[in-house]
Motif scaffolding. Structure first.
Motif, PDB file in Angstrom:
ATOM      1  N   MET A 115     -14.979 -10.237  -0.319  1.00  0.00           N
ATOM      2  CA  MET A 115     -15.488  -9.337  -1.359  1.00  0.00           C
ATOM      3  C   MET A 115     -14.329  -8.517  -1.927  1.00  0.00           C
ATOM      4  O   MET A 115     -13.297  -8.357  -1.271  1.00  0.00           O
ATOM      5  CB  MET A 115     -16.530  -8.393  -0.761  1.00  0.00           C
ATOM      6  CG  MET A 115     -17.836  -9.049  -0.371  1.00  0.00           C
ATOM      7  SD  MET A 115     -18.860  -9.430  -1.814  1.00  0.00           S
ATOM      8  CE  MET A 115     -19.305  -7.786  -2.373  1.00  0.00           C
ATOM      9  N   ASN A 118     -13.145  -2.465  -1.134  1.00  0.00           N
ATOM     10  CA  ASN A 118     -14.040  -1.333  -1.366  1.00  0.00           C
ATOM     11  C   ASN A 118     -13.607  -0.152  -0.494  1.00  0.00           C
ATOM     12  O   ASN A 118     -13.991  -0.061   0.677  1.00  0.00           O
ATOM     13  CB  ASN A 118     -15.482  -1.735  -1.035  1.00  0.00           C
ATOM     14  CG  ASN A 118     -16.497  -0.700  -1.505  1.00  0.00           C
ATOM     15  OD1 ASN A 118     -16.184   0.477  -1.619  1.00  0.00           O
ATOM     16  ND2 ASN A 118     -17.712  -1.145  -1.761  1.00  0.00           N
ATOM     17  N   LEU A 168     -22.039  -1.691  -5.492  1.00  0.00           N
ATOM     18  CA  LEU A 168     -22.292  -3.116  -5.282  1.00  0.00           C
ATOM     19  C   LEU A 168     -23.377  -3.637  -6.216  1.00  0.00           C
ATOM     20  O   LEU A 168     -23.288  -4.765  -6.725  1.00  0.00           O
ATOM     21  CB  LEU A 168     -22.683  -3.365  -3.821  1.00  0.00           C
ATOM     22  CG  LEU A 168     -21.534  -3.253  -2.807  1.00  0.00           C
ATOM     23  CD1 LEU A 168     -22.075  -3.265  -1.382  1.00  0.00           C
ATOM     24  CD2 LEU A 168     -20.536  -4.394  -3.002  1.00  0.00           C
ATOM     25  N   GLU A 171     -21.744  -4.236  -9.492  1.00  0.00           N
ATOM     26  CA  GLU A 171     -20.899  -5.438  -9.471  1.00  0.00           C
ATOM     27  C   GLU A 171     -21.742  -6.711  -9.505  1.00  0.00           C
ATOM     28  O   GLU A 171     -21.361  -7.699 -10.158  1.00  0.00           O
ATOM     29  CB  GLU A 171     -20.016  -5.416  -8.218  1.00  0.00           C
ATOM     30  CG  GLU A 171     -18.934  -4.347  -8.255  1.00  0.00           C
ATOM     31  CD  GLU A 171     -18.165  -4.249  -6.944  1.00  0.00           C
ATOM     32  OE1 GLU A 171     -18.523  -4.982  -5.991  1.00  0.00           O
ATOM     33  OE2 GLU A 171     -17.219  -3.449  -6.875  1.00  0.00           O
ATOM     34  N   MET A 172     -22.884  -6.696  -8.837  1.00  0.00           N
ATOM     35  CA  MET A 172     -23.734  -7.890  -8.798  1.00  0.00           C
ATOM     36  C   MET A 172     -24.360  -8.177 -10.155  1.00  0.00           C
ATOM     37  O   MET A 172     -24.618  -9.327 -10.505  1.00  0.00           O
ATOM     38  CB  MET A 172     -24.818  -7.727  -7.722  1.00  0.00           C
ATOM     39  CG  MET A 172     -24.288  -7.872  -6.309  1.00  0.00           C
ATOM     40  SD  MET A 172     -25.582  -7.921  -5.045  1.00  0.00           S
ATOM     41  CE  MET A 172     -26.111  -6.214  -5.028  1.00  0.00           C
ATOM     42  N   GLY A 182     -22.880  -9.670  -1.854  1.00  0.00           N
ATOM     43  CA  GLY A 182     -23.152  -8.259  -2.124  1.00  0.00           C
ATOM     44  C   GLY A 182     -24.341  -7.739  -1.347  1.00  0.00           C
ATOM     45  O   GLY A 182     -24.328  -6.607  -0.837  1.00  0.00           O
TER      46      GLY A 182
END
Length: 221
Positions: A115, A118, A168, A171-172, A182
């Motif tokens: 990923m 983060n 998240l 972002e998805m 995610g």
């Protein structure tokens, strides 16, 4: 006097048993977080396998505590010491479960592309591990002030979990290929937040043992 000394030794033995279990639970949490952040499947598997030992220790402490309650009929601070130890043990077992749950997320994510980095996930991990360390230190030292600090840190863990969820989710929406990863990352953040909750529960039990005050659901005040 001899009977009192014998009972005091039993209370010391109980605390040692709890601290041994605490060391295993804390180690499992650290290993699970490392596995999760570094996509280390082997380390994650070790955490999952080790959870059985933590469960067995909970059973041993439960039996020992019940024998103390039944045979010695303690009062006042002695009674709180035993009941508090039982409460802490329950939360230590749950910490082992959360570590195992997080390890399962790590195992899945290790089979997928990494990923995006983060920093908030790392900050949440650092926050909850500090909370757990301080909660256990508060138990060792009967430190009510430190227990209170742990309680107040729980708000930070909650806020970080929400921030991670929002990031998240955003972002998805823009990148459909990371949706599956995610979702697992969101669940992982939730496991981290739960570790903070359980550290808070341990701190509440410390206050109960030392002061006889129930801080359930009111530890942040």
């Amino acid at each position: 006097m001899e009977q009192r000394a014998h009972f005091s030794k039993k209370l010391e033995d109980l605390k040692i048993m709890v601290l041994r279990m605490a060391a295993l639970s804390e180690s499992a949490v650290h290993k699970a977080i490392k596995a999760y952040l570094e996509n280390d499947a082997d380390l994650a598997e070790a955490v999952i396998v080790g959870d059985d030992v933590i469960n067995e220790m909970e059973d041993e402490i439960d039996i020992f505590s019940l024998e103390l309650l039944a045979l010695d009929q303690p009062m006042a601070v002695d009674l709180r010491t035993i009941i508090g130890a039982q409460r802490i043990t329950v939360n230590l077992e749950r910490l082992g479960d959360e570590a195992s749950n997080l390890a399962h997320r790590a195992m899945f994510l290790s089979t997928r592309p990494p990923m995006p980095h983060n920093p908030k996930m790392e900050e949440l991990a650092s926050t909850v591990t500090l909370m757990l360390s301080d909660a256990l230190k508060a138990y060792v030292d009967d430190d009510v002030a430190l227990a209170g600090q742990v309680c107040r840190m729980d708000d930070k863990a909650d806020d970080l979990n929400i921030a991670i969820l929002r990031q998240l989710a955003s972002e998805m929406v823009t990148e459909s290929r990371i949706v599956e990863r995610g979702i697992h990352a969101i669940i992982g953040a939730r496991h981290l937040e739960r570790i903070g909750d359980l550290a808070t529960n341990v701190s509440e039990s410390v206050v109960f043992i030392v002061e006889g005050t129930s801080m359930k659901h009111n530890c942040r005040g």
